[in-house]
Design an enzyme around this catalytic site. Structure first.
Site, PDB file in Angstrom:
ATOM      1  N   TYR A   1      -2.393  -0.752  10.454  1.00 30.93           N
ATOM      2  CA  TYR A   1      -2.760  -0.879   8.878  1.00 30.93           C
ATOM      3  C   TYR A   1      -1.303  -0.443   8.230  1.00 30.93           C
ATOM      4  O   TYR A   1      -0.633  -1.495   7.544  1.00 30.93           O
ATOM      5  CB  TYR A   1      -3.737  -0.269   8.224  1.00 30.93           C
ATOM      6  CG  TYR A   1      -3.900  -0.673   6.717  1.00 30.93           C
ATOM      7  CD1 TYR A   1      -4.262  -1.889   6.339  1.00 30.93           C
ATOM      8  CD2 TYR A   1      -3.326   0.219   5.841  1.00 30.93           C
ATOM      9  CE1 TYR A   1      -4.653  -2.172   5.058  1.00 30.93           C
ATOM     10  CE2 TYR A   1      -3.619  -0.027   4.467  1.00 30.93           C
ATOM     11  CZ  TYR A   1      -4.219  -1.325   4.211  1.00 30.93           C
ATOM     12  OH  TYR A   1      -4.102  -1.673   2.496  1.00 30.93           O
TER      13      TYR A   1
ATOM     14  N   SER B   1       0.876  -1.173  -0.016  1.00 28.44           N
ATOM     15  CA  SER B   1      -0.002   0.002   0.079  1.00 28.44           C
ATOM     16  C   SER B   1       1.036   1.311   0.034  1.00 28.44           C
ATOM     17  O   SER B   1       2.142   1.078   0.282  1.00 28.44           O
ATOM     18  CB  SER B   1      -0.800  -0.048   1.367  1.00 28.44           C
ATOM     19  OG  SER B   1      -1.440   1.307   1.335  1.00 28.44           O
TER      20      SER B   1
HETATM   21  N1  LIG Z   1      -8.748  -1.733  -2.018  1.00 32.20           N
HETATM   22  C1  LIG Z   1      -7.668  -0.581  -2.060  1.00 32.20           C
HETATM   23  O1  LIG Z   1      -7.828   0.404  -2.405  1.00 32.20           O
HETATM   24  C2  LIG Z   1      -6.503  -1.123  -1.412  1.00 32.20           C
HETATM   25  C3  LIG Z   1      -5.258  -0.290  -1.596  1.00 32.20           C
HETATM   26  C4  LIG Z   1      -4.139  -0.568  -1.141  1.00 32.20           C
HETATM   27  C5  LIG Z   1      -3.660  -1.720  -0.465  1.00 32.20           C
HETATM   28  N2  LIG Z   1      -4.963  -2.627  -0.683  1.00 32.20           N
HETATM   29  C6  LIG Z   1      -4.470  -4.129  -0.147  1.00 32.20           C
HETATM   30  O2  LIG Z   1      -5.192  -5.089  -1.073  1.00 32.20           O
HETATM   31  C7  LIG Z   1      -5.539  -6.275  -0.505  1.00 32.20           C
HETATM   32  C8  LIG Z   1      -7.038  -6.576  -0.660  1.00 32.20           C
HETATM   33  O3  LIG Z   1      -7.885  -5.616  -0.489  1.00 32.20           O
HETATM   34  P1  LIG Z   1      -9.465  -5.379  -0.892  1.00 32.20           P
HETATM   35  O4  LIG Z   1      -9.591  -3.920  -0.979  1.00 32.20           O
HETATM   36  O5  LIG Z   1      -9.714  -6.428  -1.843  1.00 32.20           O
HETATM   37  O6  LIG Z   1     -10.285  -5.984   0.331  1.00 32.20           O
HETATM   38  P2  LIG Z   1     -11.554  -6.715   0.762  1.00 32.20           P
HETATM   39  O7  LIG Z   1     -12.428  -6.486  -0.417  1.00 32.20           O
HETATM   40  O8  LIG Z   1     -12.010  -6.290   2.090  1.00 32.20           O
HETATM   41  O9  LIG Z   1     -11.217  -8.231   0.644  1.00 32.20           O
HETATM   42  C9  LIG Z   1     -10.468  -8.860   1.570  1.00 32.20           C
HETATM   43  C10 LIG Z   1     -10.045 -10.280   1.390  1.00 32.20           C
HETATM   44  O10 LIG Z   1      -9.428 -10.656   2.578  1.00 32.20           O
HETATM   45  C11 LIG Z   1      -9.959 -11.745   3.241  1.00 32.20           C
HETATM   46  N3  LIG Z   1      -9.699 -11.795   4.639  1.00 32.20           N
HETATM   47  C12 LIG Z   1     -10.124 -10.853   5.363  1.00 32.20           C
HETATM   48  N4  LIG Z   1      -9.859 -11.413   6.694  1.00 32.20           N
HETATM   49  C13 LIG Z   1      -9.477 -12.730   6.704  1.00 32.20           C
HETATM   50  C14 LIG Z   1      -8.981 -13.725   7.564  1.00 32.20           C
HETATM   51  N5  LIG Z   1      -8.883 -13.475   8.821  1.00 32.20           N
HETATM   52  N6  LIG Z   1      -8.711 -15.032   7.061  1.00 32.20           N
HETATM   53  C15 LIG Z   1      -8.729 -15.170   5.754  1.00 32.20           C
HETATM   54  N7  LIG Z   1      -9.028 -14.225   4.709  1.00 32.20           N
HETATM   55  C16 LIG Z   1      -9.416 -12.867   5.246  1.00 32.20           C
HETATM   56  C17 LIG Z   1     -11.424 -11.669   2.822  1.00 32.20           C
HETATM   57  O11 LIG Z   1     -12.200 -13.063   2.893  1.00 32.20           O
HETATM   58  P3  LIG Z   1     -13.647 -13.219   3.753  1.00 32.20           P
HETATM   59  O12 LIG Z   1     -13.880 -11.883   4.379  1.00 32.20           O
HETATM   60  O13 LIG Z   1     -14.308 -13.841   2.593  1.00 32.20           O
HETATM   61  O14 LIG Z   1     -12.816 -14.290   4.763  1.00 32.20           O
HETATM   62  C18 LIG Z   1     -11.318 -10.990   1.265  1.00 32.20           C
HETATM   63  O15 LIG Z   1     -11.511 -11.947   0.399  1.00 32.20           O
HETATM   64  C19 LIG Z   1      -5.462  -5.916   1.157  1.00 32.20           C
HETATM   65  O16 LIG Z   1      -4.122  -6.635   1.368  1.00 32.20           O
HETATM   66  C20 LIG Z   1      -5.347  -4.468   1.058  1.00 32.20           C
HETATM   67  O17 LIG Z   1      -4.582  -4.301   2.360  1.00 32.20           O
HETATM   68  C21 LIG Z   1      -6.162  -2.484  -1.170  1.00 32.20           C
END
Ligand SMILES: NC(=O)c1ccc[n+]([C@@H]2O[C@H](COP(=O)([O-])OP(=O)(O)OC[C@H]3O[C@@H](n4cnc5c(N)ncnc54)[C@H](OP(=O)(O)O)[C@@H]3O)[C@@H](O)[C@H]2O)c1
Length: 244
Positions: free
Chosen positions: A157, A144
């Site tokens: 985070y 990130s």
């Molecule tokens: N979206 C952005 O703008 C952004 C920007 C920078 C970095 N990121 C990074 O990109 C990655 C994906 O983010 P996203 O935006 O796609 O988030 P998201 O839509 O909230 O998806 C998060 C994923 O992580 C899984 N997860 C959460 N807690 C878990 C646990 N205890 N055990 C197993 N799986 C778990 C969830 O699965 P379930 O809830 O179904 O278990 C879901 O598949 C993250 O690492 C985030 O920090 C995102």
């Protein structure tokens, strides 16, 4: 588009029940890879299989990364399914509370670090024997902008993502001679549930979708890509389809 480059290539994406992980899984599947989805809930993951091109070809693993046995359970299941792994992408993550460090709850701090950082280390370690049996193996961590510059209220985070950047570099250096490549990607703001929770005032339609930013992951997963030990911006790759 399908490619022989990805034919039979086994790709596990943690946190692929939705969001960026699912977008990456769909793009890899569209290029011919055999995808293994991951999240906590089996019935959600079963429905997600229908989002991939050929649901019969792909699999899923349900395991909680907040539980001590989660990382090992993923490795055991993957080994039962395929016996080897070519591509590992770490997308699972949580936001935690947005609050100043002076008031940051200790339990939430530990949970964010456990899921975002410790589990990525433990899953990689548990899957190393399977990666060693893979063809031109590639591991990708999701970082990130907050893993490069700290910002008020982003506490655990931000710190977890600094850790992920360092973890990717150490793994890359240790595995370079074995030919296992390890890189990190900063996705930038992406239209997902996590982003909407972090920025409720933002119009999600102004953001790229997970599929928009997936190209760099497809490129890093290719067996003919050479880079390792780098931290890459997904935004730089929007509209730049790797020539397959
Ligand atoms: N979206 C952005 O703008 C952004 C920007 C920078 C970095 N990121 C990074 O990109 C990655 C994906 O983010 P996203 O935006 O796609 O988030 P998201 O839509 O909230 O998806 C998060 C994923 O992580 C899984 N997860 C959460 N807690 C878990 C646990 N205890 N055990 C197993 N799986 C778990 C969830 O699965 P379930 O809830 O179904 O278990 C879901 O598949 C993250 O690492 C985030 O920090 C995102």
């Amino acid at each position: 588009m399908t490619s022989t480059l990805f034919a039979g290539r086994i790709c596990l994406i943690t946190g692929s029940s939705r969001g960026i992980g699912l977008g990456i899984a769909k793009s890899l599947a569209a290029n011919g890879a055999k995808v293994v989805l991951h999240g906590r809930d089996g019935s959600t993951l079963r429905s997600c299989l229908n989002d991939l091109l050929d649901p019969a070809k792909h699999r899923y693993i349900a395991a909680d990364l907040n539980a001590t046995q989660g990382p090992r359970a993923i490795a055991e299941e993957l080994n039962r399914m395929h016996g080897r792994l070519d591509v590992l992408i770490h997308s699972a993550g949580i936001l935690g509370p947005k609050t100043p460090l002076s008031e940051y709850p200790a339990e939430a701090w530990e949970e964010v670090l456990r899921i975002n950082l410790n589990a990525t280390f433990l899953v990689t370690q548990a899957l190393l024997p399977a990666l060693r049996k893979g063809a031109a193996p590639s591991v990708v961590f999701i970082s990130s902008g907050l893993g490069r510059a700290g910002r008020a209220d982003w506490g655990a985070y931000s710190v977890s993502k600094f850790g992920v950047e360092g973890l990717a570099q150490v793994w890359a250096d240790e595995l370079r001679e074995e030919g296992i490549r390890v890189n990190a990607v900063n996705p930038g703001g992406t239209r997902t549930r996590m982003r909407a929770a972090a920025y409720p005032e933002e119009d999600p339609l102004t953001l790229p979708t997970p599929e928009d930013i997936a190209q760099v992951f497809v490129w890093l997963a290719r067996p003919d890509t050479r880079i390792t030990g780098k931290s890459v911006e997904a935004r730089d790759w929007i509209g730049r389809a790797p020539a397959l």
